[in-house]
Design an enzyme around this catalytic site. Structure first.
Site, PDB file in Angstrom:
ATOM      1  N   ASN A  11       0.864  -1.180   0.000  1.00 16.98           N
ATOM      2  CA  ASN A  11       0.000   0.000   0.000  1.00 16.98           C
ATOM      3  C   ASN A  11       0.902   1.231   0.000  1.00 16.98           C
ATOM      4  OD1 ASN A  11      -1.830   2.029   0.499  1.00 16.98           O
ATOM      5  ND2 ASN A  11      -2.373   1.331   2.567  1.00 16.98           N
ATOM      6  N   LYS A  13       0.071   4.239  -0.361  1.00 21.19           N
ATOM      7  CA  LYS A  13      -0.592   5.432   0.188  1.00 21.19           C
ATOM      8  C   LYS A  13      -0.332   6.633  -0.733  1.00 21.19           C
ATOM      9  CE  LYS A  13      -0.316   3.295   4.682  1.00 21.19           C
ATOM     10  NZ  LYS A  13      -0.256   3.414   6.133  1.00 21.19           N
ATOM     11  N   HIS A  95      -9.684   1.143   4.665  1.00 24.06           N
ATOM     12  CA  HIS A  95      -8.436   1.353   5.416  1.00 24.06           C
ATOM     13  C   HIS A  95      -8.709   2.306   6.575  1.00 24.06           C
ATOM     14  CE1 HIS A  95      -4.388   2.600   6.442  1.00 24.06           C
ATOM     15  NE2 HIS A  95      -3.970   1.519   5.803  1.00 24.06           N
ATOM     16  N   GLU A  97      -7.115   4.694   7.678  1.00 23.94           N
ATOM     17  CA  GLU A  97      -6.871   6.109   7.352  1.00 23.94           C
ATOM     18  C   GLU A  97      -8.074   6.717   6.635  1.00 23.94           C
ATOM     19  OE1 GLU A  97      -3.051   5.606   5.470  1.00 23.94           O
ATOM     20  OE2 GLU A  97      -2.195   5.084   7.416  1.00 23.94           O
ATOM     21  N   GLU A 165      -5.701  -4.855  10.475  1.00 32.03           N
ATOM     22  CA  GLU A 165      -4.688  -3.830  10.689  1.00 32.03           C
ATOM     23  C   GLU A 165      -5.009  -3.062  11.966  1.00 32.03           C
ATOM     24  OE1 GLU A 165      -2.593  -2.663   6.794  1.00 32.03           O
ATOM     25  OE2 GLU A 165      -4.368  -1.426   6.980  1.00 32.03           O
ATOM     26  N   GLY A 171       2.230   2.221  10.825  1.00 36.22           N
ATOM     27  CA  GLY A 171       3.239   3.267  10.734  1.00 36.22           C
ATOM     28  C   GLY A 171       3.920   3.608  12.049  1.00 36.22           C
ATOM     29  N   SER A 210       3.054  -2.132  10.419  1.00 33.90           N
ATOM     30  CA  SER A 210       4.483  -2.219  10.746  1.00 33.90           C
ATOM     31  C   SER A 210       5.118  -3.560  10.380  1.00 33.90           C
ATOM     32  CB  SER A 210       4.726  -1.894  12.224  1.00 33.90           C
ATOM     33  OG  SER A 210       4.369  -0.544  12.494  1.00 33.90           O
TER      34      SER A 210
END
Ligand code: PGA
Length: 247
Positions: A11, A13, A95, A97, A165, A171, A210
């Site tokens: 991904n 992003k 996701h 985010e 996730e 991250g 991660s």
């Protein structure tokens, strides 16, 4: 029931320009697709060029989001049909985010999953708890609830993947323990069986958050882990290939 073929998806992003295409080519040069499916999900602006660059290789190209409708007055949005037209065969949906930054609910994610199915794309549907939810002991309830709310009946007999996730692991360099990953993946599998019967055994359940070369082998070999959704470490071909090769 044989285990689903693992999927390792990168991904990217909001990272990458035309100058990043050689990184994807370098991945493709070392992937033959045997025993593992490998995908790169670049920003939408690169999907067409990357699809052309990777044509004939074993690496698939995916989008990172899509609109629920096929077309219309939705400034700035991109439909599943457009992603497919540009050469994508998968799409990441739900996701964290997007759930956090754009207020995406399970209901909207489910509508987007229906759109992906309509356009012939394979959705990678993301779920995951926040740190507060985990600390409160609610992680299993939250995540299995997201699975129920985000996976519509239309997925029955279709190819799709679920990505667990944990929001706090994305991250951050932090990862759950292997026991926590296995517990969650086992709970997701049980939920899929509950929703789809024996077909609930088919989709791979990816872990994301991660994942890096140093921890990939142990995570990828944990029970019910059927691959990985990789953010930061997918941007460099060497790191991404090390994760693919950890399988
Ligand atoms: P990360 O991101 O690997 O950089 O933690 C994973 C993701 O958001 O899909």
């Amino acid at each position: 029931m044989t285990a689903p073929t693992p999927l390792i998806a990168g991904n990217w992003k909001m990272n990458g320009t035309a100058a990043s295409i050689p990184e994807a080519r370098a991945v493709a040069a070392h992937v033959d697709g045997r025993g593992v499916r490998v995908a790169i999900c670049p920003p939408a602006t690169l999907i067409e060029r990357m699809s052309e660059a990777l044509a004939g290789s074993a690496v698939l190209v995916g989008g990172q989001d899509c609109h629920r409708d096929a077309s219309g007055a939705f400034t700035g949005d991109i439909s599943a049909e457009m992603l497919a037209d540009a050469g994508a065969s998968l799409v990441i949906l739900g996701h964290s985010e997007r759930r956090a930054g754009y207020g995406e609910t399970d209901e909207l994610v489910a509508a987007k999953v229906r759109a992906a199915v309509r356009a012939g794309l394979e959705p990678i549907v993301c779920v995951g708890e926040t740190l507060g939810q985990r600390k409160a002991g609610d992680a299993l309830m939250v995540v299995t609830g997201q699975v129920r709310g985000s996976l519509p009946r239309e997925l029955d007999r279709r190819a799709y993947a679920v990505a667990y996730e944990p929001v706090w692991a994305i991250g951050s360099g932090l990862t759950p323990t292997l026991a926590e990953i296995e517990e969650m993946h086992t709970a997701i599998r049980a939920t899929l069986r509950d929703l789809f019967g024996a077909d609930g055994d088919k989709p791979p359940i990816l872990y994301g958050g991660s994942v890096k070369p140093a921890n990939a082998a142990e995570i990828l070999h944990a029970a019910e882990v059927g691959g990985a959704l990789v953010g930061g470490a997918s941007l460099k071909a060497d790191d991404f290939l090390a994760i693919v090769n950890a399988l």
